[in-house]
Design a protein around this motif. Structure first.
Motif, PDB file in Angstrom:
ATOM      1  N   TYR A 122       0.894  -1.165   0.000  1.00  0.00           N
ATOM      2  CA  TYR A 122       0.000   0.000   0.000  1.00  0.00           C
ATOM      3  C   TYR A 122       0.932   1.214   0.000  1.00  0.00           C
ATOM      4  N   GLY A 148      -3.407 -12.876  13.030  1.00  0.00           N
ATOM      5  CA  GLY A 148      -3.974 -11.792  13.840  1.00  0.00           C
ATOM      6  C   GLY A 148      -4.380 -10.610  12.987  1.00  0.00           C
ATOM      7  N   ASN A 149      -4.876  -9.607  13.686  1.00  0.00           N
ATOM      8  CA  ASN A 149      -5.293  -8.387  13.027  1.00  0.00           C
ATOM      9  C   ASN A 149      -4.095  -7.707  12.351  1.00  0.00           C
ATOM     10  N   SER A 183      -6.496 -10.036   4.545  1.00  0.00           N
ATOM     11  CA  SER A 183      -7.347  -9.393   3.535  1.00  0.00           C
ATOM     12  C   SER A 183      -6.527  -8.993   2.318  1.00  0.00           C
TER      13      SER A 183
HETATM   14  N1  LIG Z   1      -5.787   0.775   2.629  1.00  0.00           N
HETATM   15  C1  LIG Z   1      -4.632   0.581   3.292  1.00  0.00           C
HETATM   16  N2  LIG Z   1      -3.673   1.537   3.253  1.00  0.00           N
HETATM   17  C2  LIG Z   1      -2.509   1.354   3.922  1.00  0.00           C
HETATM   18  N3  LIG Z   1      -2.203   0.266   4.630  1.00  0.00           N
HETATM   19  C3  LIG Z   1      -3.112  -0.712   4.697  1.00  0.00           C
HETATM   20  C4  LIG Z   1      -4.380  -0.599   4.029  1.00  0.00           C
HETATM   21  N4  LIG Z   1      -5.073  -1.728   4.273  1.00  0.00           N
HETATM   22  C5  LIG Z   1      -4.294  -2.492   5.053  1.00  0.00           C
HETATM   23  N5  LIG Z   1      -3.105  -1.891   5.313  1.00  0.00           N
HETATM   24  C6  LIG Z   1      -2.007  -2.441   6.091  1.00  0.00           C
HETATM   25  O1  LIG Z   1      -1.613  -3.671   5.545  1.00  0.00           O
HETATM   26  C7  LIG Z   1      -1.390  -4.630   6.570  1.00  0.00           C
HETATM   27  C8  LIG Z   1      -2.255  -5.837   6.327  1.00  0.00           C
HETATM   28  O2  LIG Z   1      -3.617  -5.487   6.434  1.00  0.00           O
HETATM   29  P1  LIG Z   1      -4.803  -6.514   6.180  1.00  0.00           P
HETATM   30  O3  LIG Z   1      -4.484  -7.332   4.993  1.00  0.00           O
HETATM   31  O4  LIG Z   1      -6.062  -5.739   6.146  1.00  0.00           O
HETATM   32  O5  LIG Z   1      -4.756  -7.391   7.488  1.00  0.00           O
HETATM   33  P2  LIG Z   1      -5.779  -8.464   8.050  1.00  0.00           P
HETATM   34  O6  LIG Z   1      -6.862  -8.649   7.040  1.00  0.00           O
HETATM   35  O7  LIG Z   1      -4.967  -9.682   8.279  1.00  0.00           O
HETATM   36  O8  LIG Z   1      -6.295  -7.902   9.337  1.00  0.00           O
HETATM   37  C9  LIG Z   1      -1.690  -3.924   7.874  1.00  0.00           C
HETATM   38  O9  LIG Z   1      -0.452  -3.536   8.455  1.00  0.00           O
HETATM   39  C10 LIG Z   1      -2.492  -2.747   7.503  1.00  0.00           C
HETATM   40  O10 LIG Z   1      -2.218  -1.672   8.365  1.00  0.00           O
END
Ligand SMILES: Nc1ncnc2c1ncn2[C@@H]1O[C@H](COP(=O)(O)OP(=O)(O)O)[C@@H](O)[C@H]1O
Ligand SMILES: [Mg+2]
Lengths: 356, 236
Positions: free
Chosen positions: B11, B35-36, B41
């Motif tokens: 990102y 984890g979170n 995703s």
């Molecule tokens: N739209 C975004 N912009 C910047 N960073 C993002 C965005 N979406 C997710 N991240 C970062 O990418 C990493 C992975 O996120 P994500 O895939 O949503 O994690 P999960 O689904 O396992 O909770 C995290 O560190 C999150 O902060």
């Protein structure tokens, strides 16, 4: 600091509150004065309302283009008035040709001619709307919202002067259609035929649009894309196609509005003719609630009627003379008032609910 | 069926996936737990074409996936149930389902599949002409799952279907996942609720800050001390 801000906020609120009351009182007082003075007959009021509805349905057709595009891209296509102009200006040449060939004489021929003109103007406006999206707006998708807005204003000037270059800067007029002259008597009243035709054509087009948006697959996809582009893509929807289609529909309606406008107000066809209808239609879209299809319809009709009866009903009663020249003032005061007191418009949702 | 090799996604400057390798075989339920913020995703968004990986390769049934748009991947047989459900709130339940079938043209088949969705979740049938936004979270999740099935996917990606649901509804959704899989749909299931996910999955991957740290049969992961400690809330 926080305290100061609060104080100022209250002060502004109080001012707006007073303003609101003052406006309501003035409107009621003016209307009361006019009505109690019996200056105008019922016949005249009916005439004003009908001409307001006719003008309003033209605003509504143009307003739909603003609202459809806004619903999908959250962008105000300020060049939409020029899309309207392009269809109207192009079709005026065809209309002159048809008039010379005698194709406006009999009702049957005139009906065919009008439909052909609508088709021609819609096609021209539609093609232009597609090009505008492809060339001017698509490359800027994802840019901050101010950027396409400025581009739209630029595109608007570009189109005006391109058409000036093509067709010259003189004024042209739509030929009169004999079939549309005169009135239809209804009891003691008489309604101009042209108004009936204008309103009928607008109703048919809007019913078609309603069907398209509510019932067809592409219409449902338009609503889906306007709600959530990412999920729409996950459904297999090609959002670029849906966006182009939206511009096409808005463009076609604006082109049709151009010819309908030419039937109603034949004069004043030139490269600048899109400016005021464009702003009025934008006002109508905001009044109804931008992004909402029924909102554009309600906003357009209300604006038409306000403009038409407002000067006589309210301004006359307040003793303001030459009230009929103040039509545009009514439209733009209305725009400002809506933006202050009800930015979401009549049927629209709160702007904060839409994520940009 | 699905092969993801050394995928890196970003990102902006944030390096969210740092070389993901995973395989999903036809007929399996594979779960991706973590984890979170681990990147679960992001992994699904990358596979479904919403994001482009900067490095790496992805193939589906031998075909290279990179450079396809999400709407093209849907017609290739990959569907995603997005995180947070993503139902179209202002469309009716039935219109949502029709949108799921957007790439199809077999009107009769679509009709039949809509009826099948109502059989799977009778609640949806009762609410077919209701706006999706007026339904409860559980009902929306049922809609999101059946809507994805309307595209007739061979691989179904699901992002935390249990999120925010009451336990009873979580059971309903997970029962549906098992029956969908029995009908021949391969599933890649992302979950924070590792306990549940490992019960329905055949195999699992554990994701931590953008990297796969562990992979094994689901049964083995359930008894793996590291997993138990970090994701199943057990202490030894
Ligand atoms: N739209 C975004 N912009 C910047 N960073 C993002 C965005 N979406 C997710 N991240 C970062 O990418 C990493 C992975 O996120 P994500 O895939 O949503 O994690 P999960 O689904 O396992 O909770 C995290 O560190 C999150 O902060
Ligand atoms: Mg997530």
């Amino acid at each position: 600091m926080g305290r100061g801000f609060l104080k100022r906020l209250n002060w502004v609120d109080a001012f707006l509150y007073v303003l609101r009351i003052v406006i309501i009182v003035l409107v009621i007082y003016g209307a009361y004065n006019t009505l109690s003075s019996d200056k105008y007959t019922a016949d005249q009021w009916l005439g004003l309302i009908m001409s307001g509805l006719a003008q309003g349905s033209i605003y509504a057709l143009i307003a739909l283009g603003y609202t459809l595009v806004y619903g999908i891209l959250l962008m105000i296509n300020f060049a939409h008035g020029e899309i309207f102009m392009a269809g109207a200006f192009t079709a005026v040449f065809a209309a002159e040709g048809l008039a010379r060939a005698g194709w406006l004489e009999t009702p049957v021929k005139a009906t065919i001619s009008i439909l052909l003109l609508v088709l021609l103007a819609s096609t021209v406006s539609m093609v232009l709307a597609i090009l505008l999206e492809r060339i001017a707006y698509r490359p800027l998708r994802g840019a901050p919202r101010l950027v396409p807005l400025i581009t739209a204003i630029g595109a608007s000037f570009f189109l005006q002067y391109t058409f000036k270059g093509f067709y010259g800067s003189g004024f042209k007029s739509y030929p009169l259609v004999p079939m549309l002259q005169g009135g239809i008597p209804i009891g003691a009243f008489s309604i101009p035929k042209v108004q009936v035709v204008v309103i009928t054509l607008a109703i048919v087009l809007m019913a078609g649009l309603y069907f398209l948006v509510e019932r067809t697959k592409i219409g449902k996809a338009m609503r889906a894309v306007s709600e959530n582009k990412e999920v729409a893509r996950l459904m297999g929807i090609n959002i670029d196609r849906v966006i182009v289609f939206t511009f096409m529909v808005g463009g076609a309606l604006a082109g049709a509005a151009g010819v309908i406008n030419g039937l109603y107000r034949p004069q004043g066809v030139n490269f600048f003719m899109g400016f005021f209808p464009g702003i009025k239609a934008f006002t109508a879209a905001v009044l109804g609630g931008i992004g909402s299809v029924p909102g554009a319809l309600i906003g357009g009709l209300l604006l038409g009627v306000f403009e038409s009866i407002g000067p006589n009903l309210v301004l006359d009663g307040l003793g303001i003379t030459g009230a009929n020249q103040l039509k545009d003032v009514i439209a733009f005061s209305l725009l400002v008032l809506v933006l202050i007191f009800r930015p979401q418009g009549i049927v629209g949702e709160k702007l904060s609910e839409k994520k940009a | 069926m699905l092969e993801v090799k050394d995928v890196h996604s970003y990102y902006g400057n944030i390096h969210a996936l740092k070389g993901i390798n995973l395989t999903v075989n036809e007929g399996e339920v594979v779960t991706l737990i973590g984890g979170n913020g681990a990147g679960k995703s992001t992994t699904l968004r990358t596979i479904s074409g919403l994001m482009r990986p900067r490095v790496g390769s992805m193939t589906f049934e031998g075909e290279n996936l990179i450079s396809f748009e999400p709407h093209q991947l849907v017609s290739k047989g990959i569907a995603l149930v997005p995180e947070g459900r993503g139902v179209f709130a202002k469309l009716t339940v039935e219109e949502n389902l029709e949108m799921g079938a957007f790439h199809r043209n077999d009107t009769a088949g679509i009709r039949a599949d809509i009826e099948k969705s109502y059989e799977l979740f009778p609640r949806l049938g009762e609410r077919r002409s209701q706006l999706a936004g007026t339904m409860s979270g559980g009902e929306q999740q049922m809609l999101a799952v059946t809507r994805a099935l309307m595209s007739q996917p061979r691989l179904l990606l699901m992002d935390e279907p249990s999120m925010g649901l009451a336990p009873v509804l979580v059971d309903v959704i997970f029962d549906a996942i098992e029956s969908i899989n029995k009908e021949g749909v391969t599933i890649l299931l992302v979950e924070q609720n590792a306990h549940l996910a490992l019960q329905v999955a055949h195999r699992g991957y554990v994701l931590q800050t953008g990297e796969i740290v562990l992979t094994d049969e689901a049964k083995a992961l359930q008894t793996n001390p590291v997993v138990q400690k970090a994701y199943l809330g057990m202490d030894h």
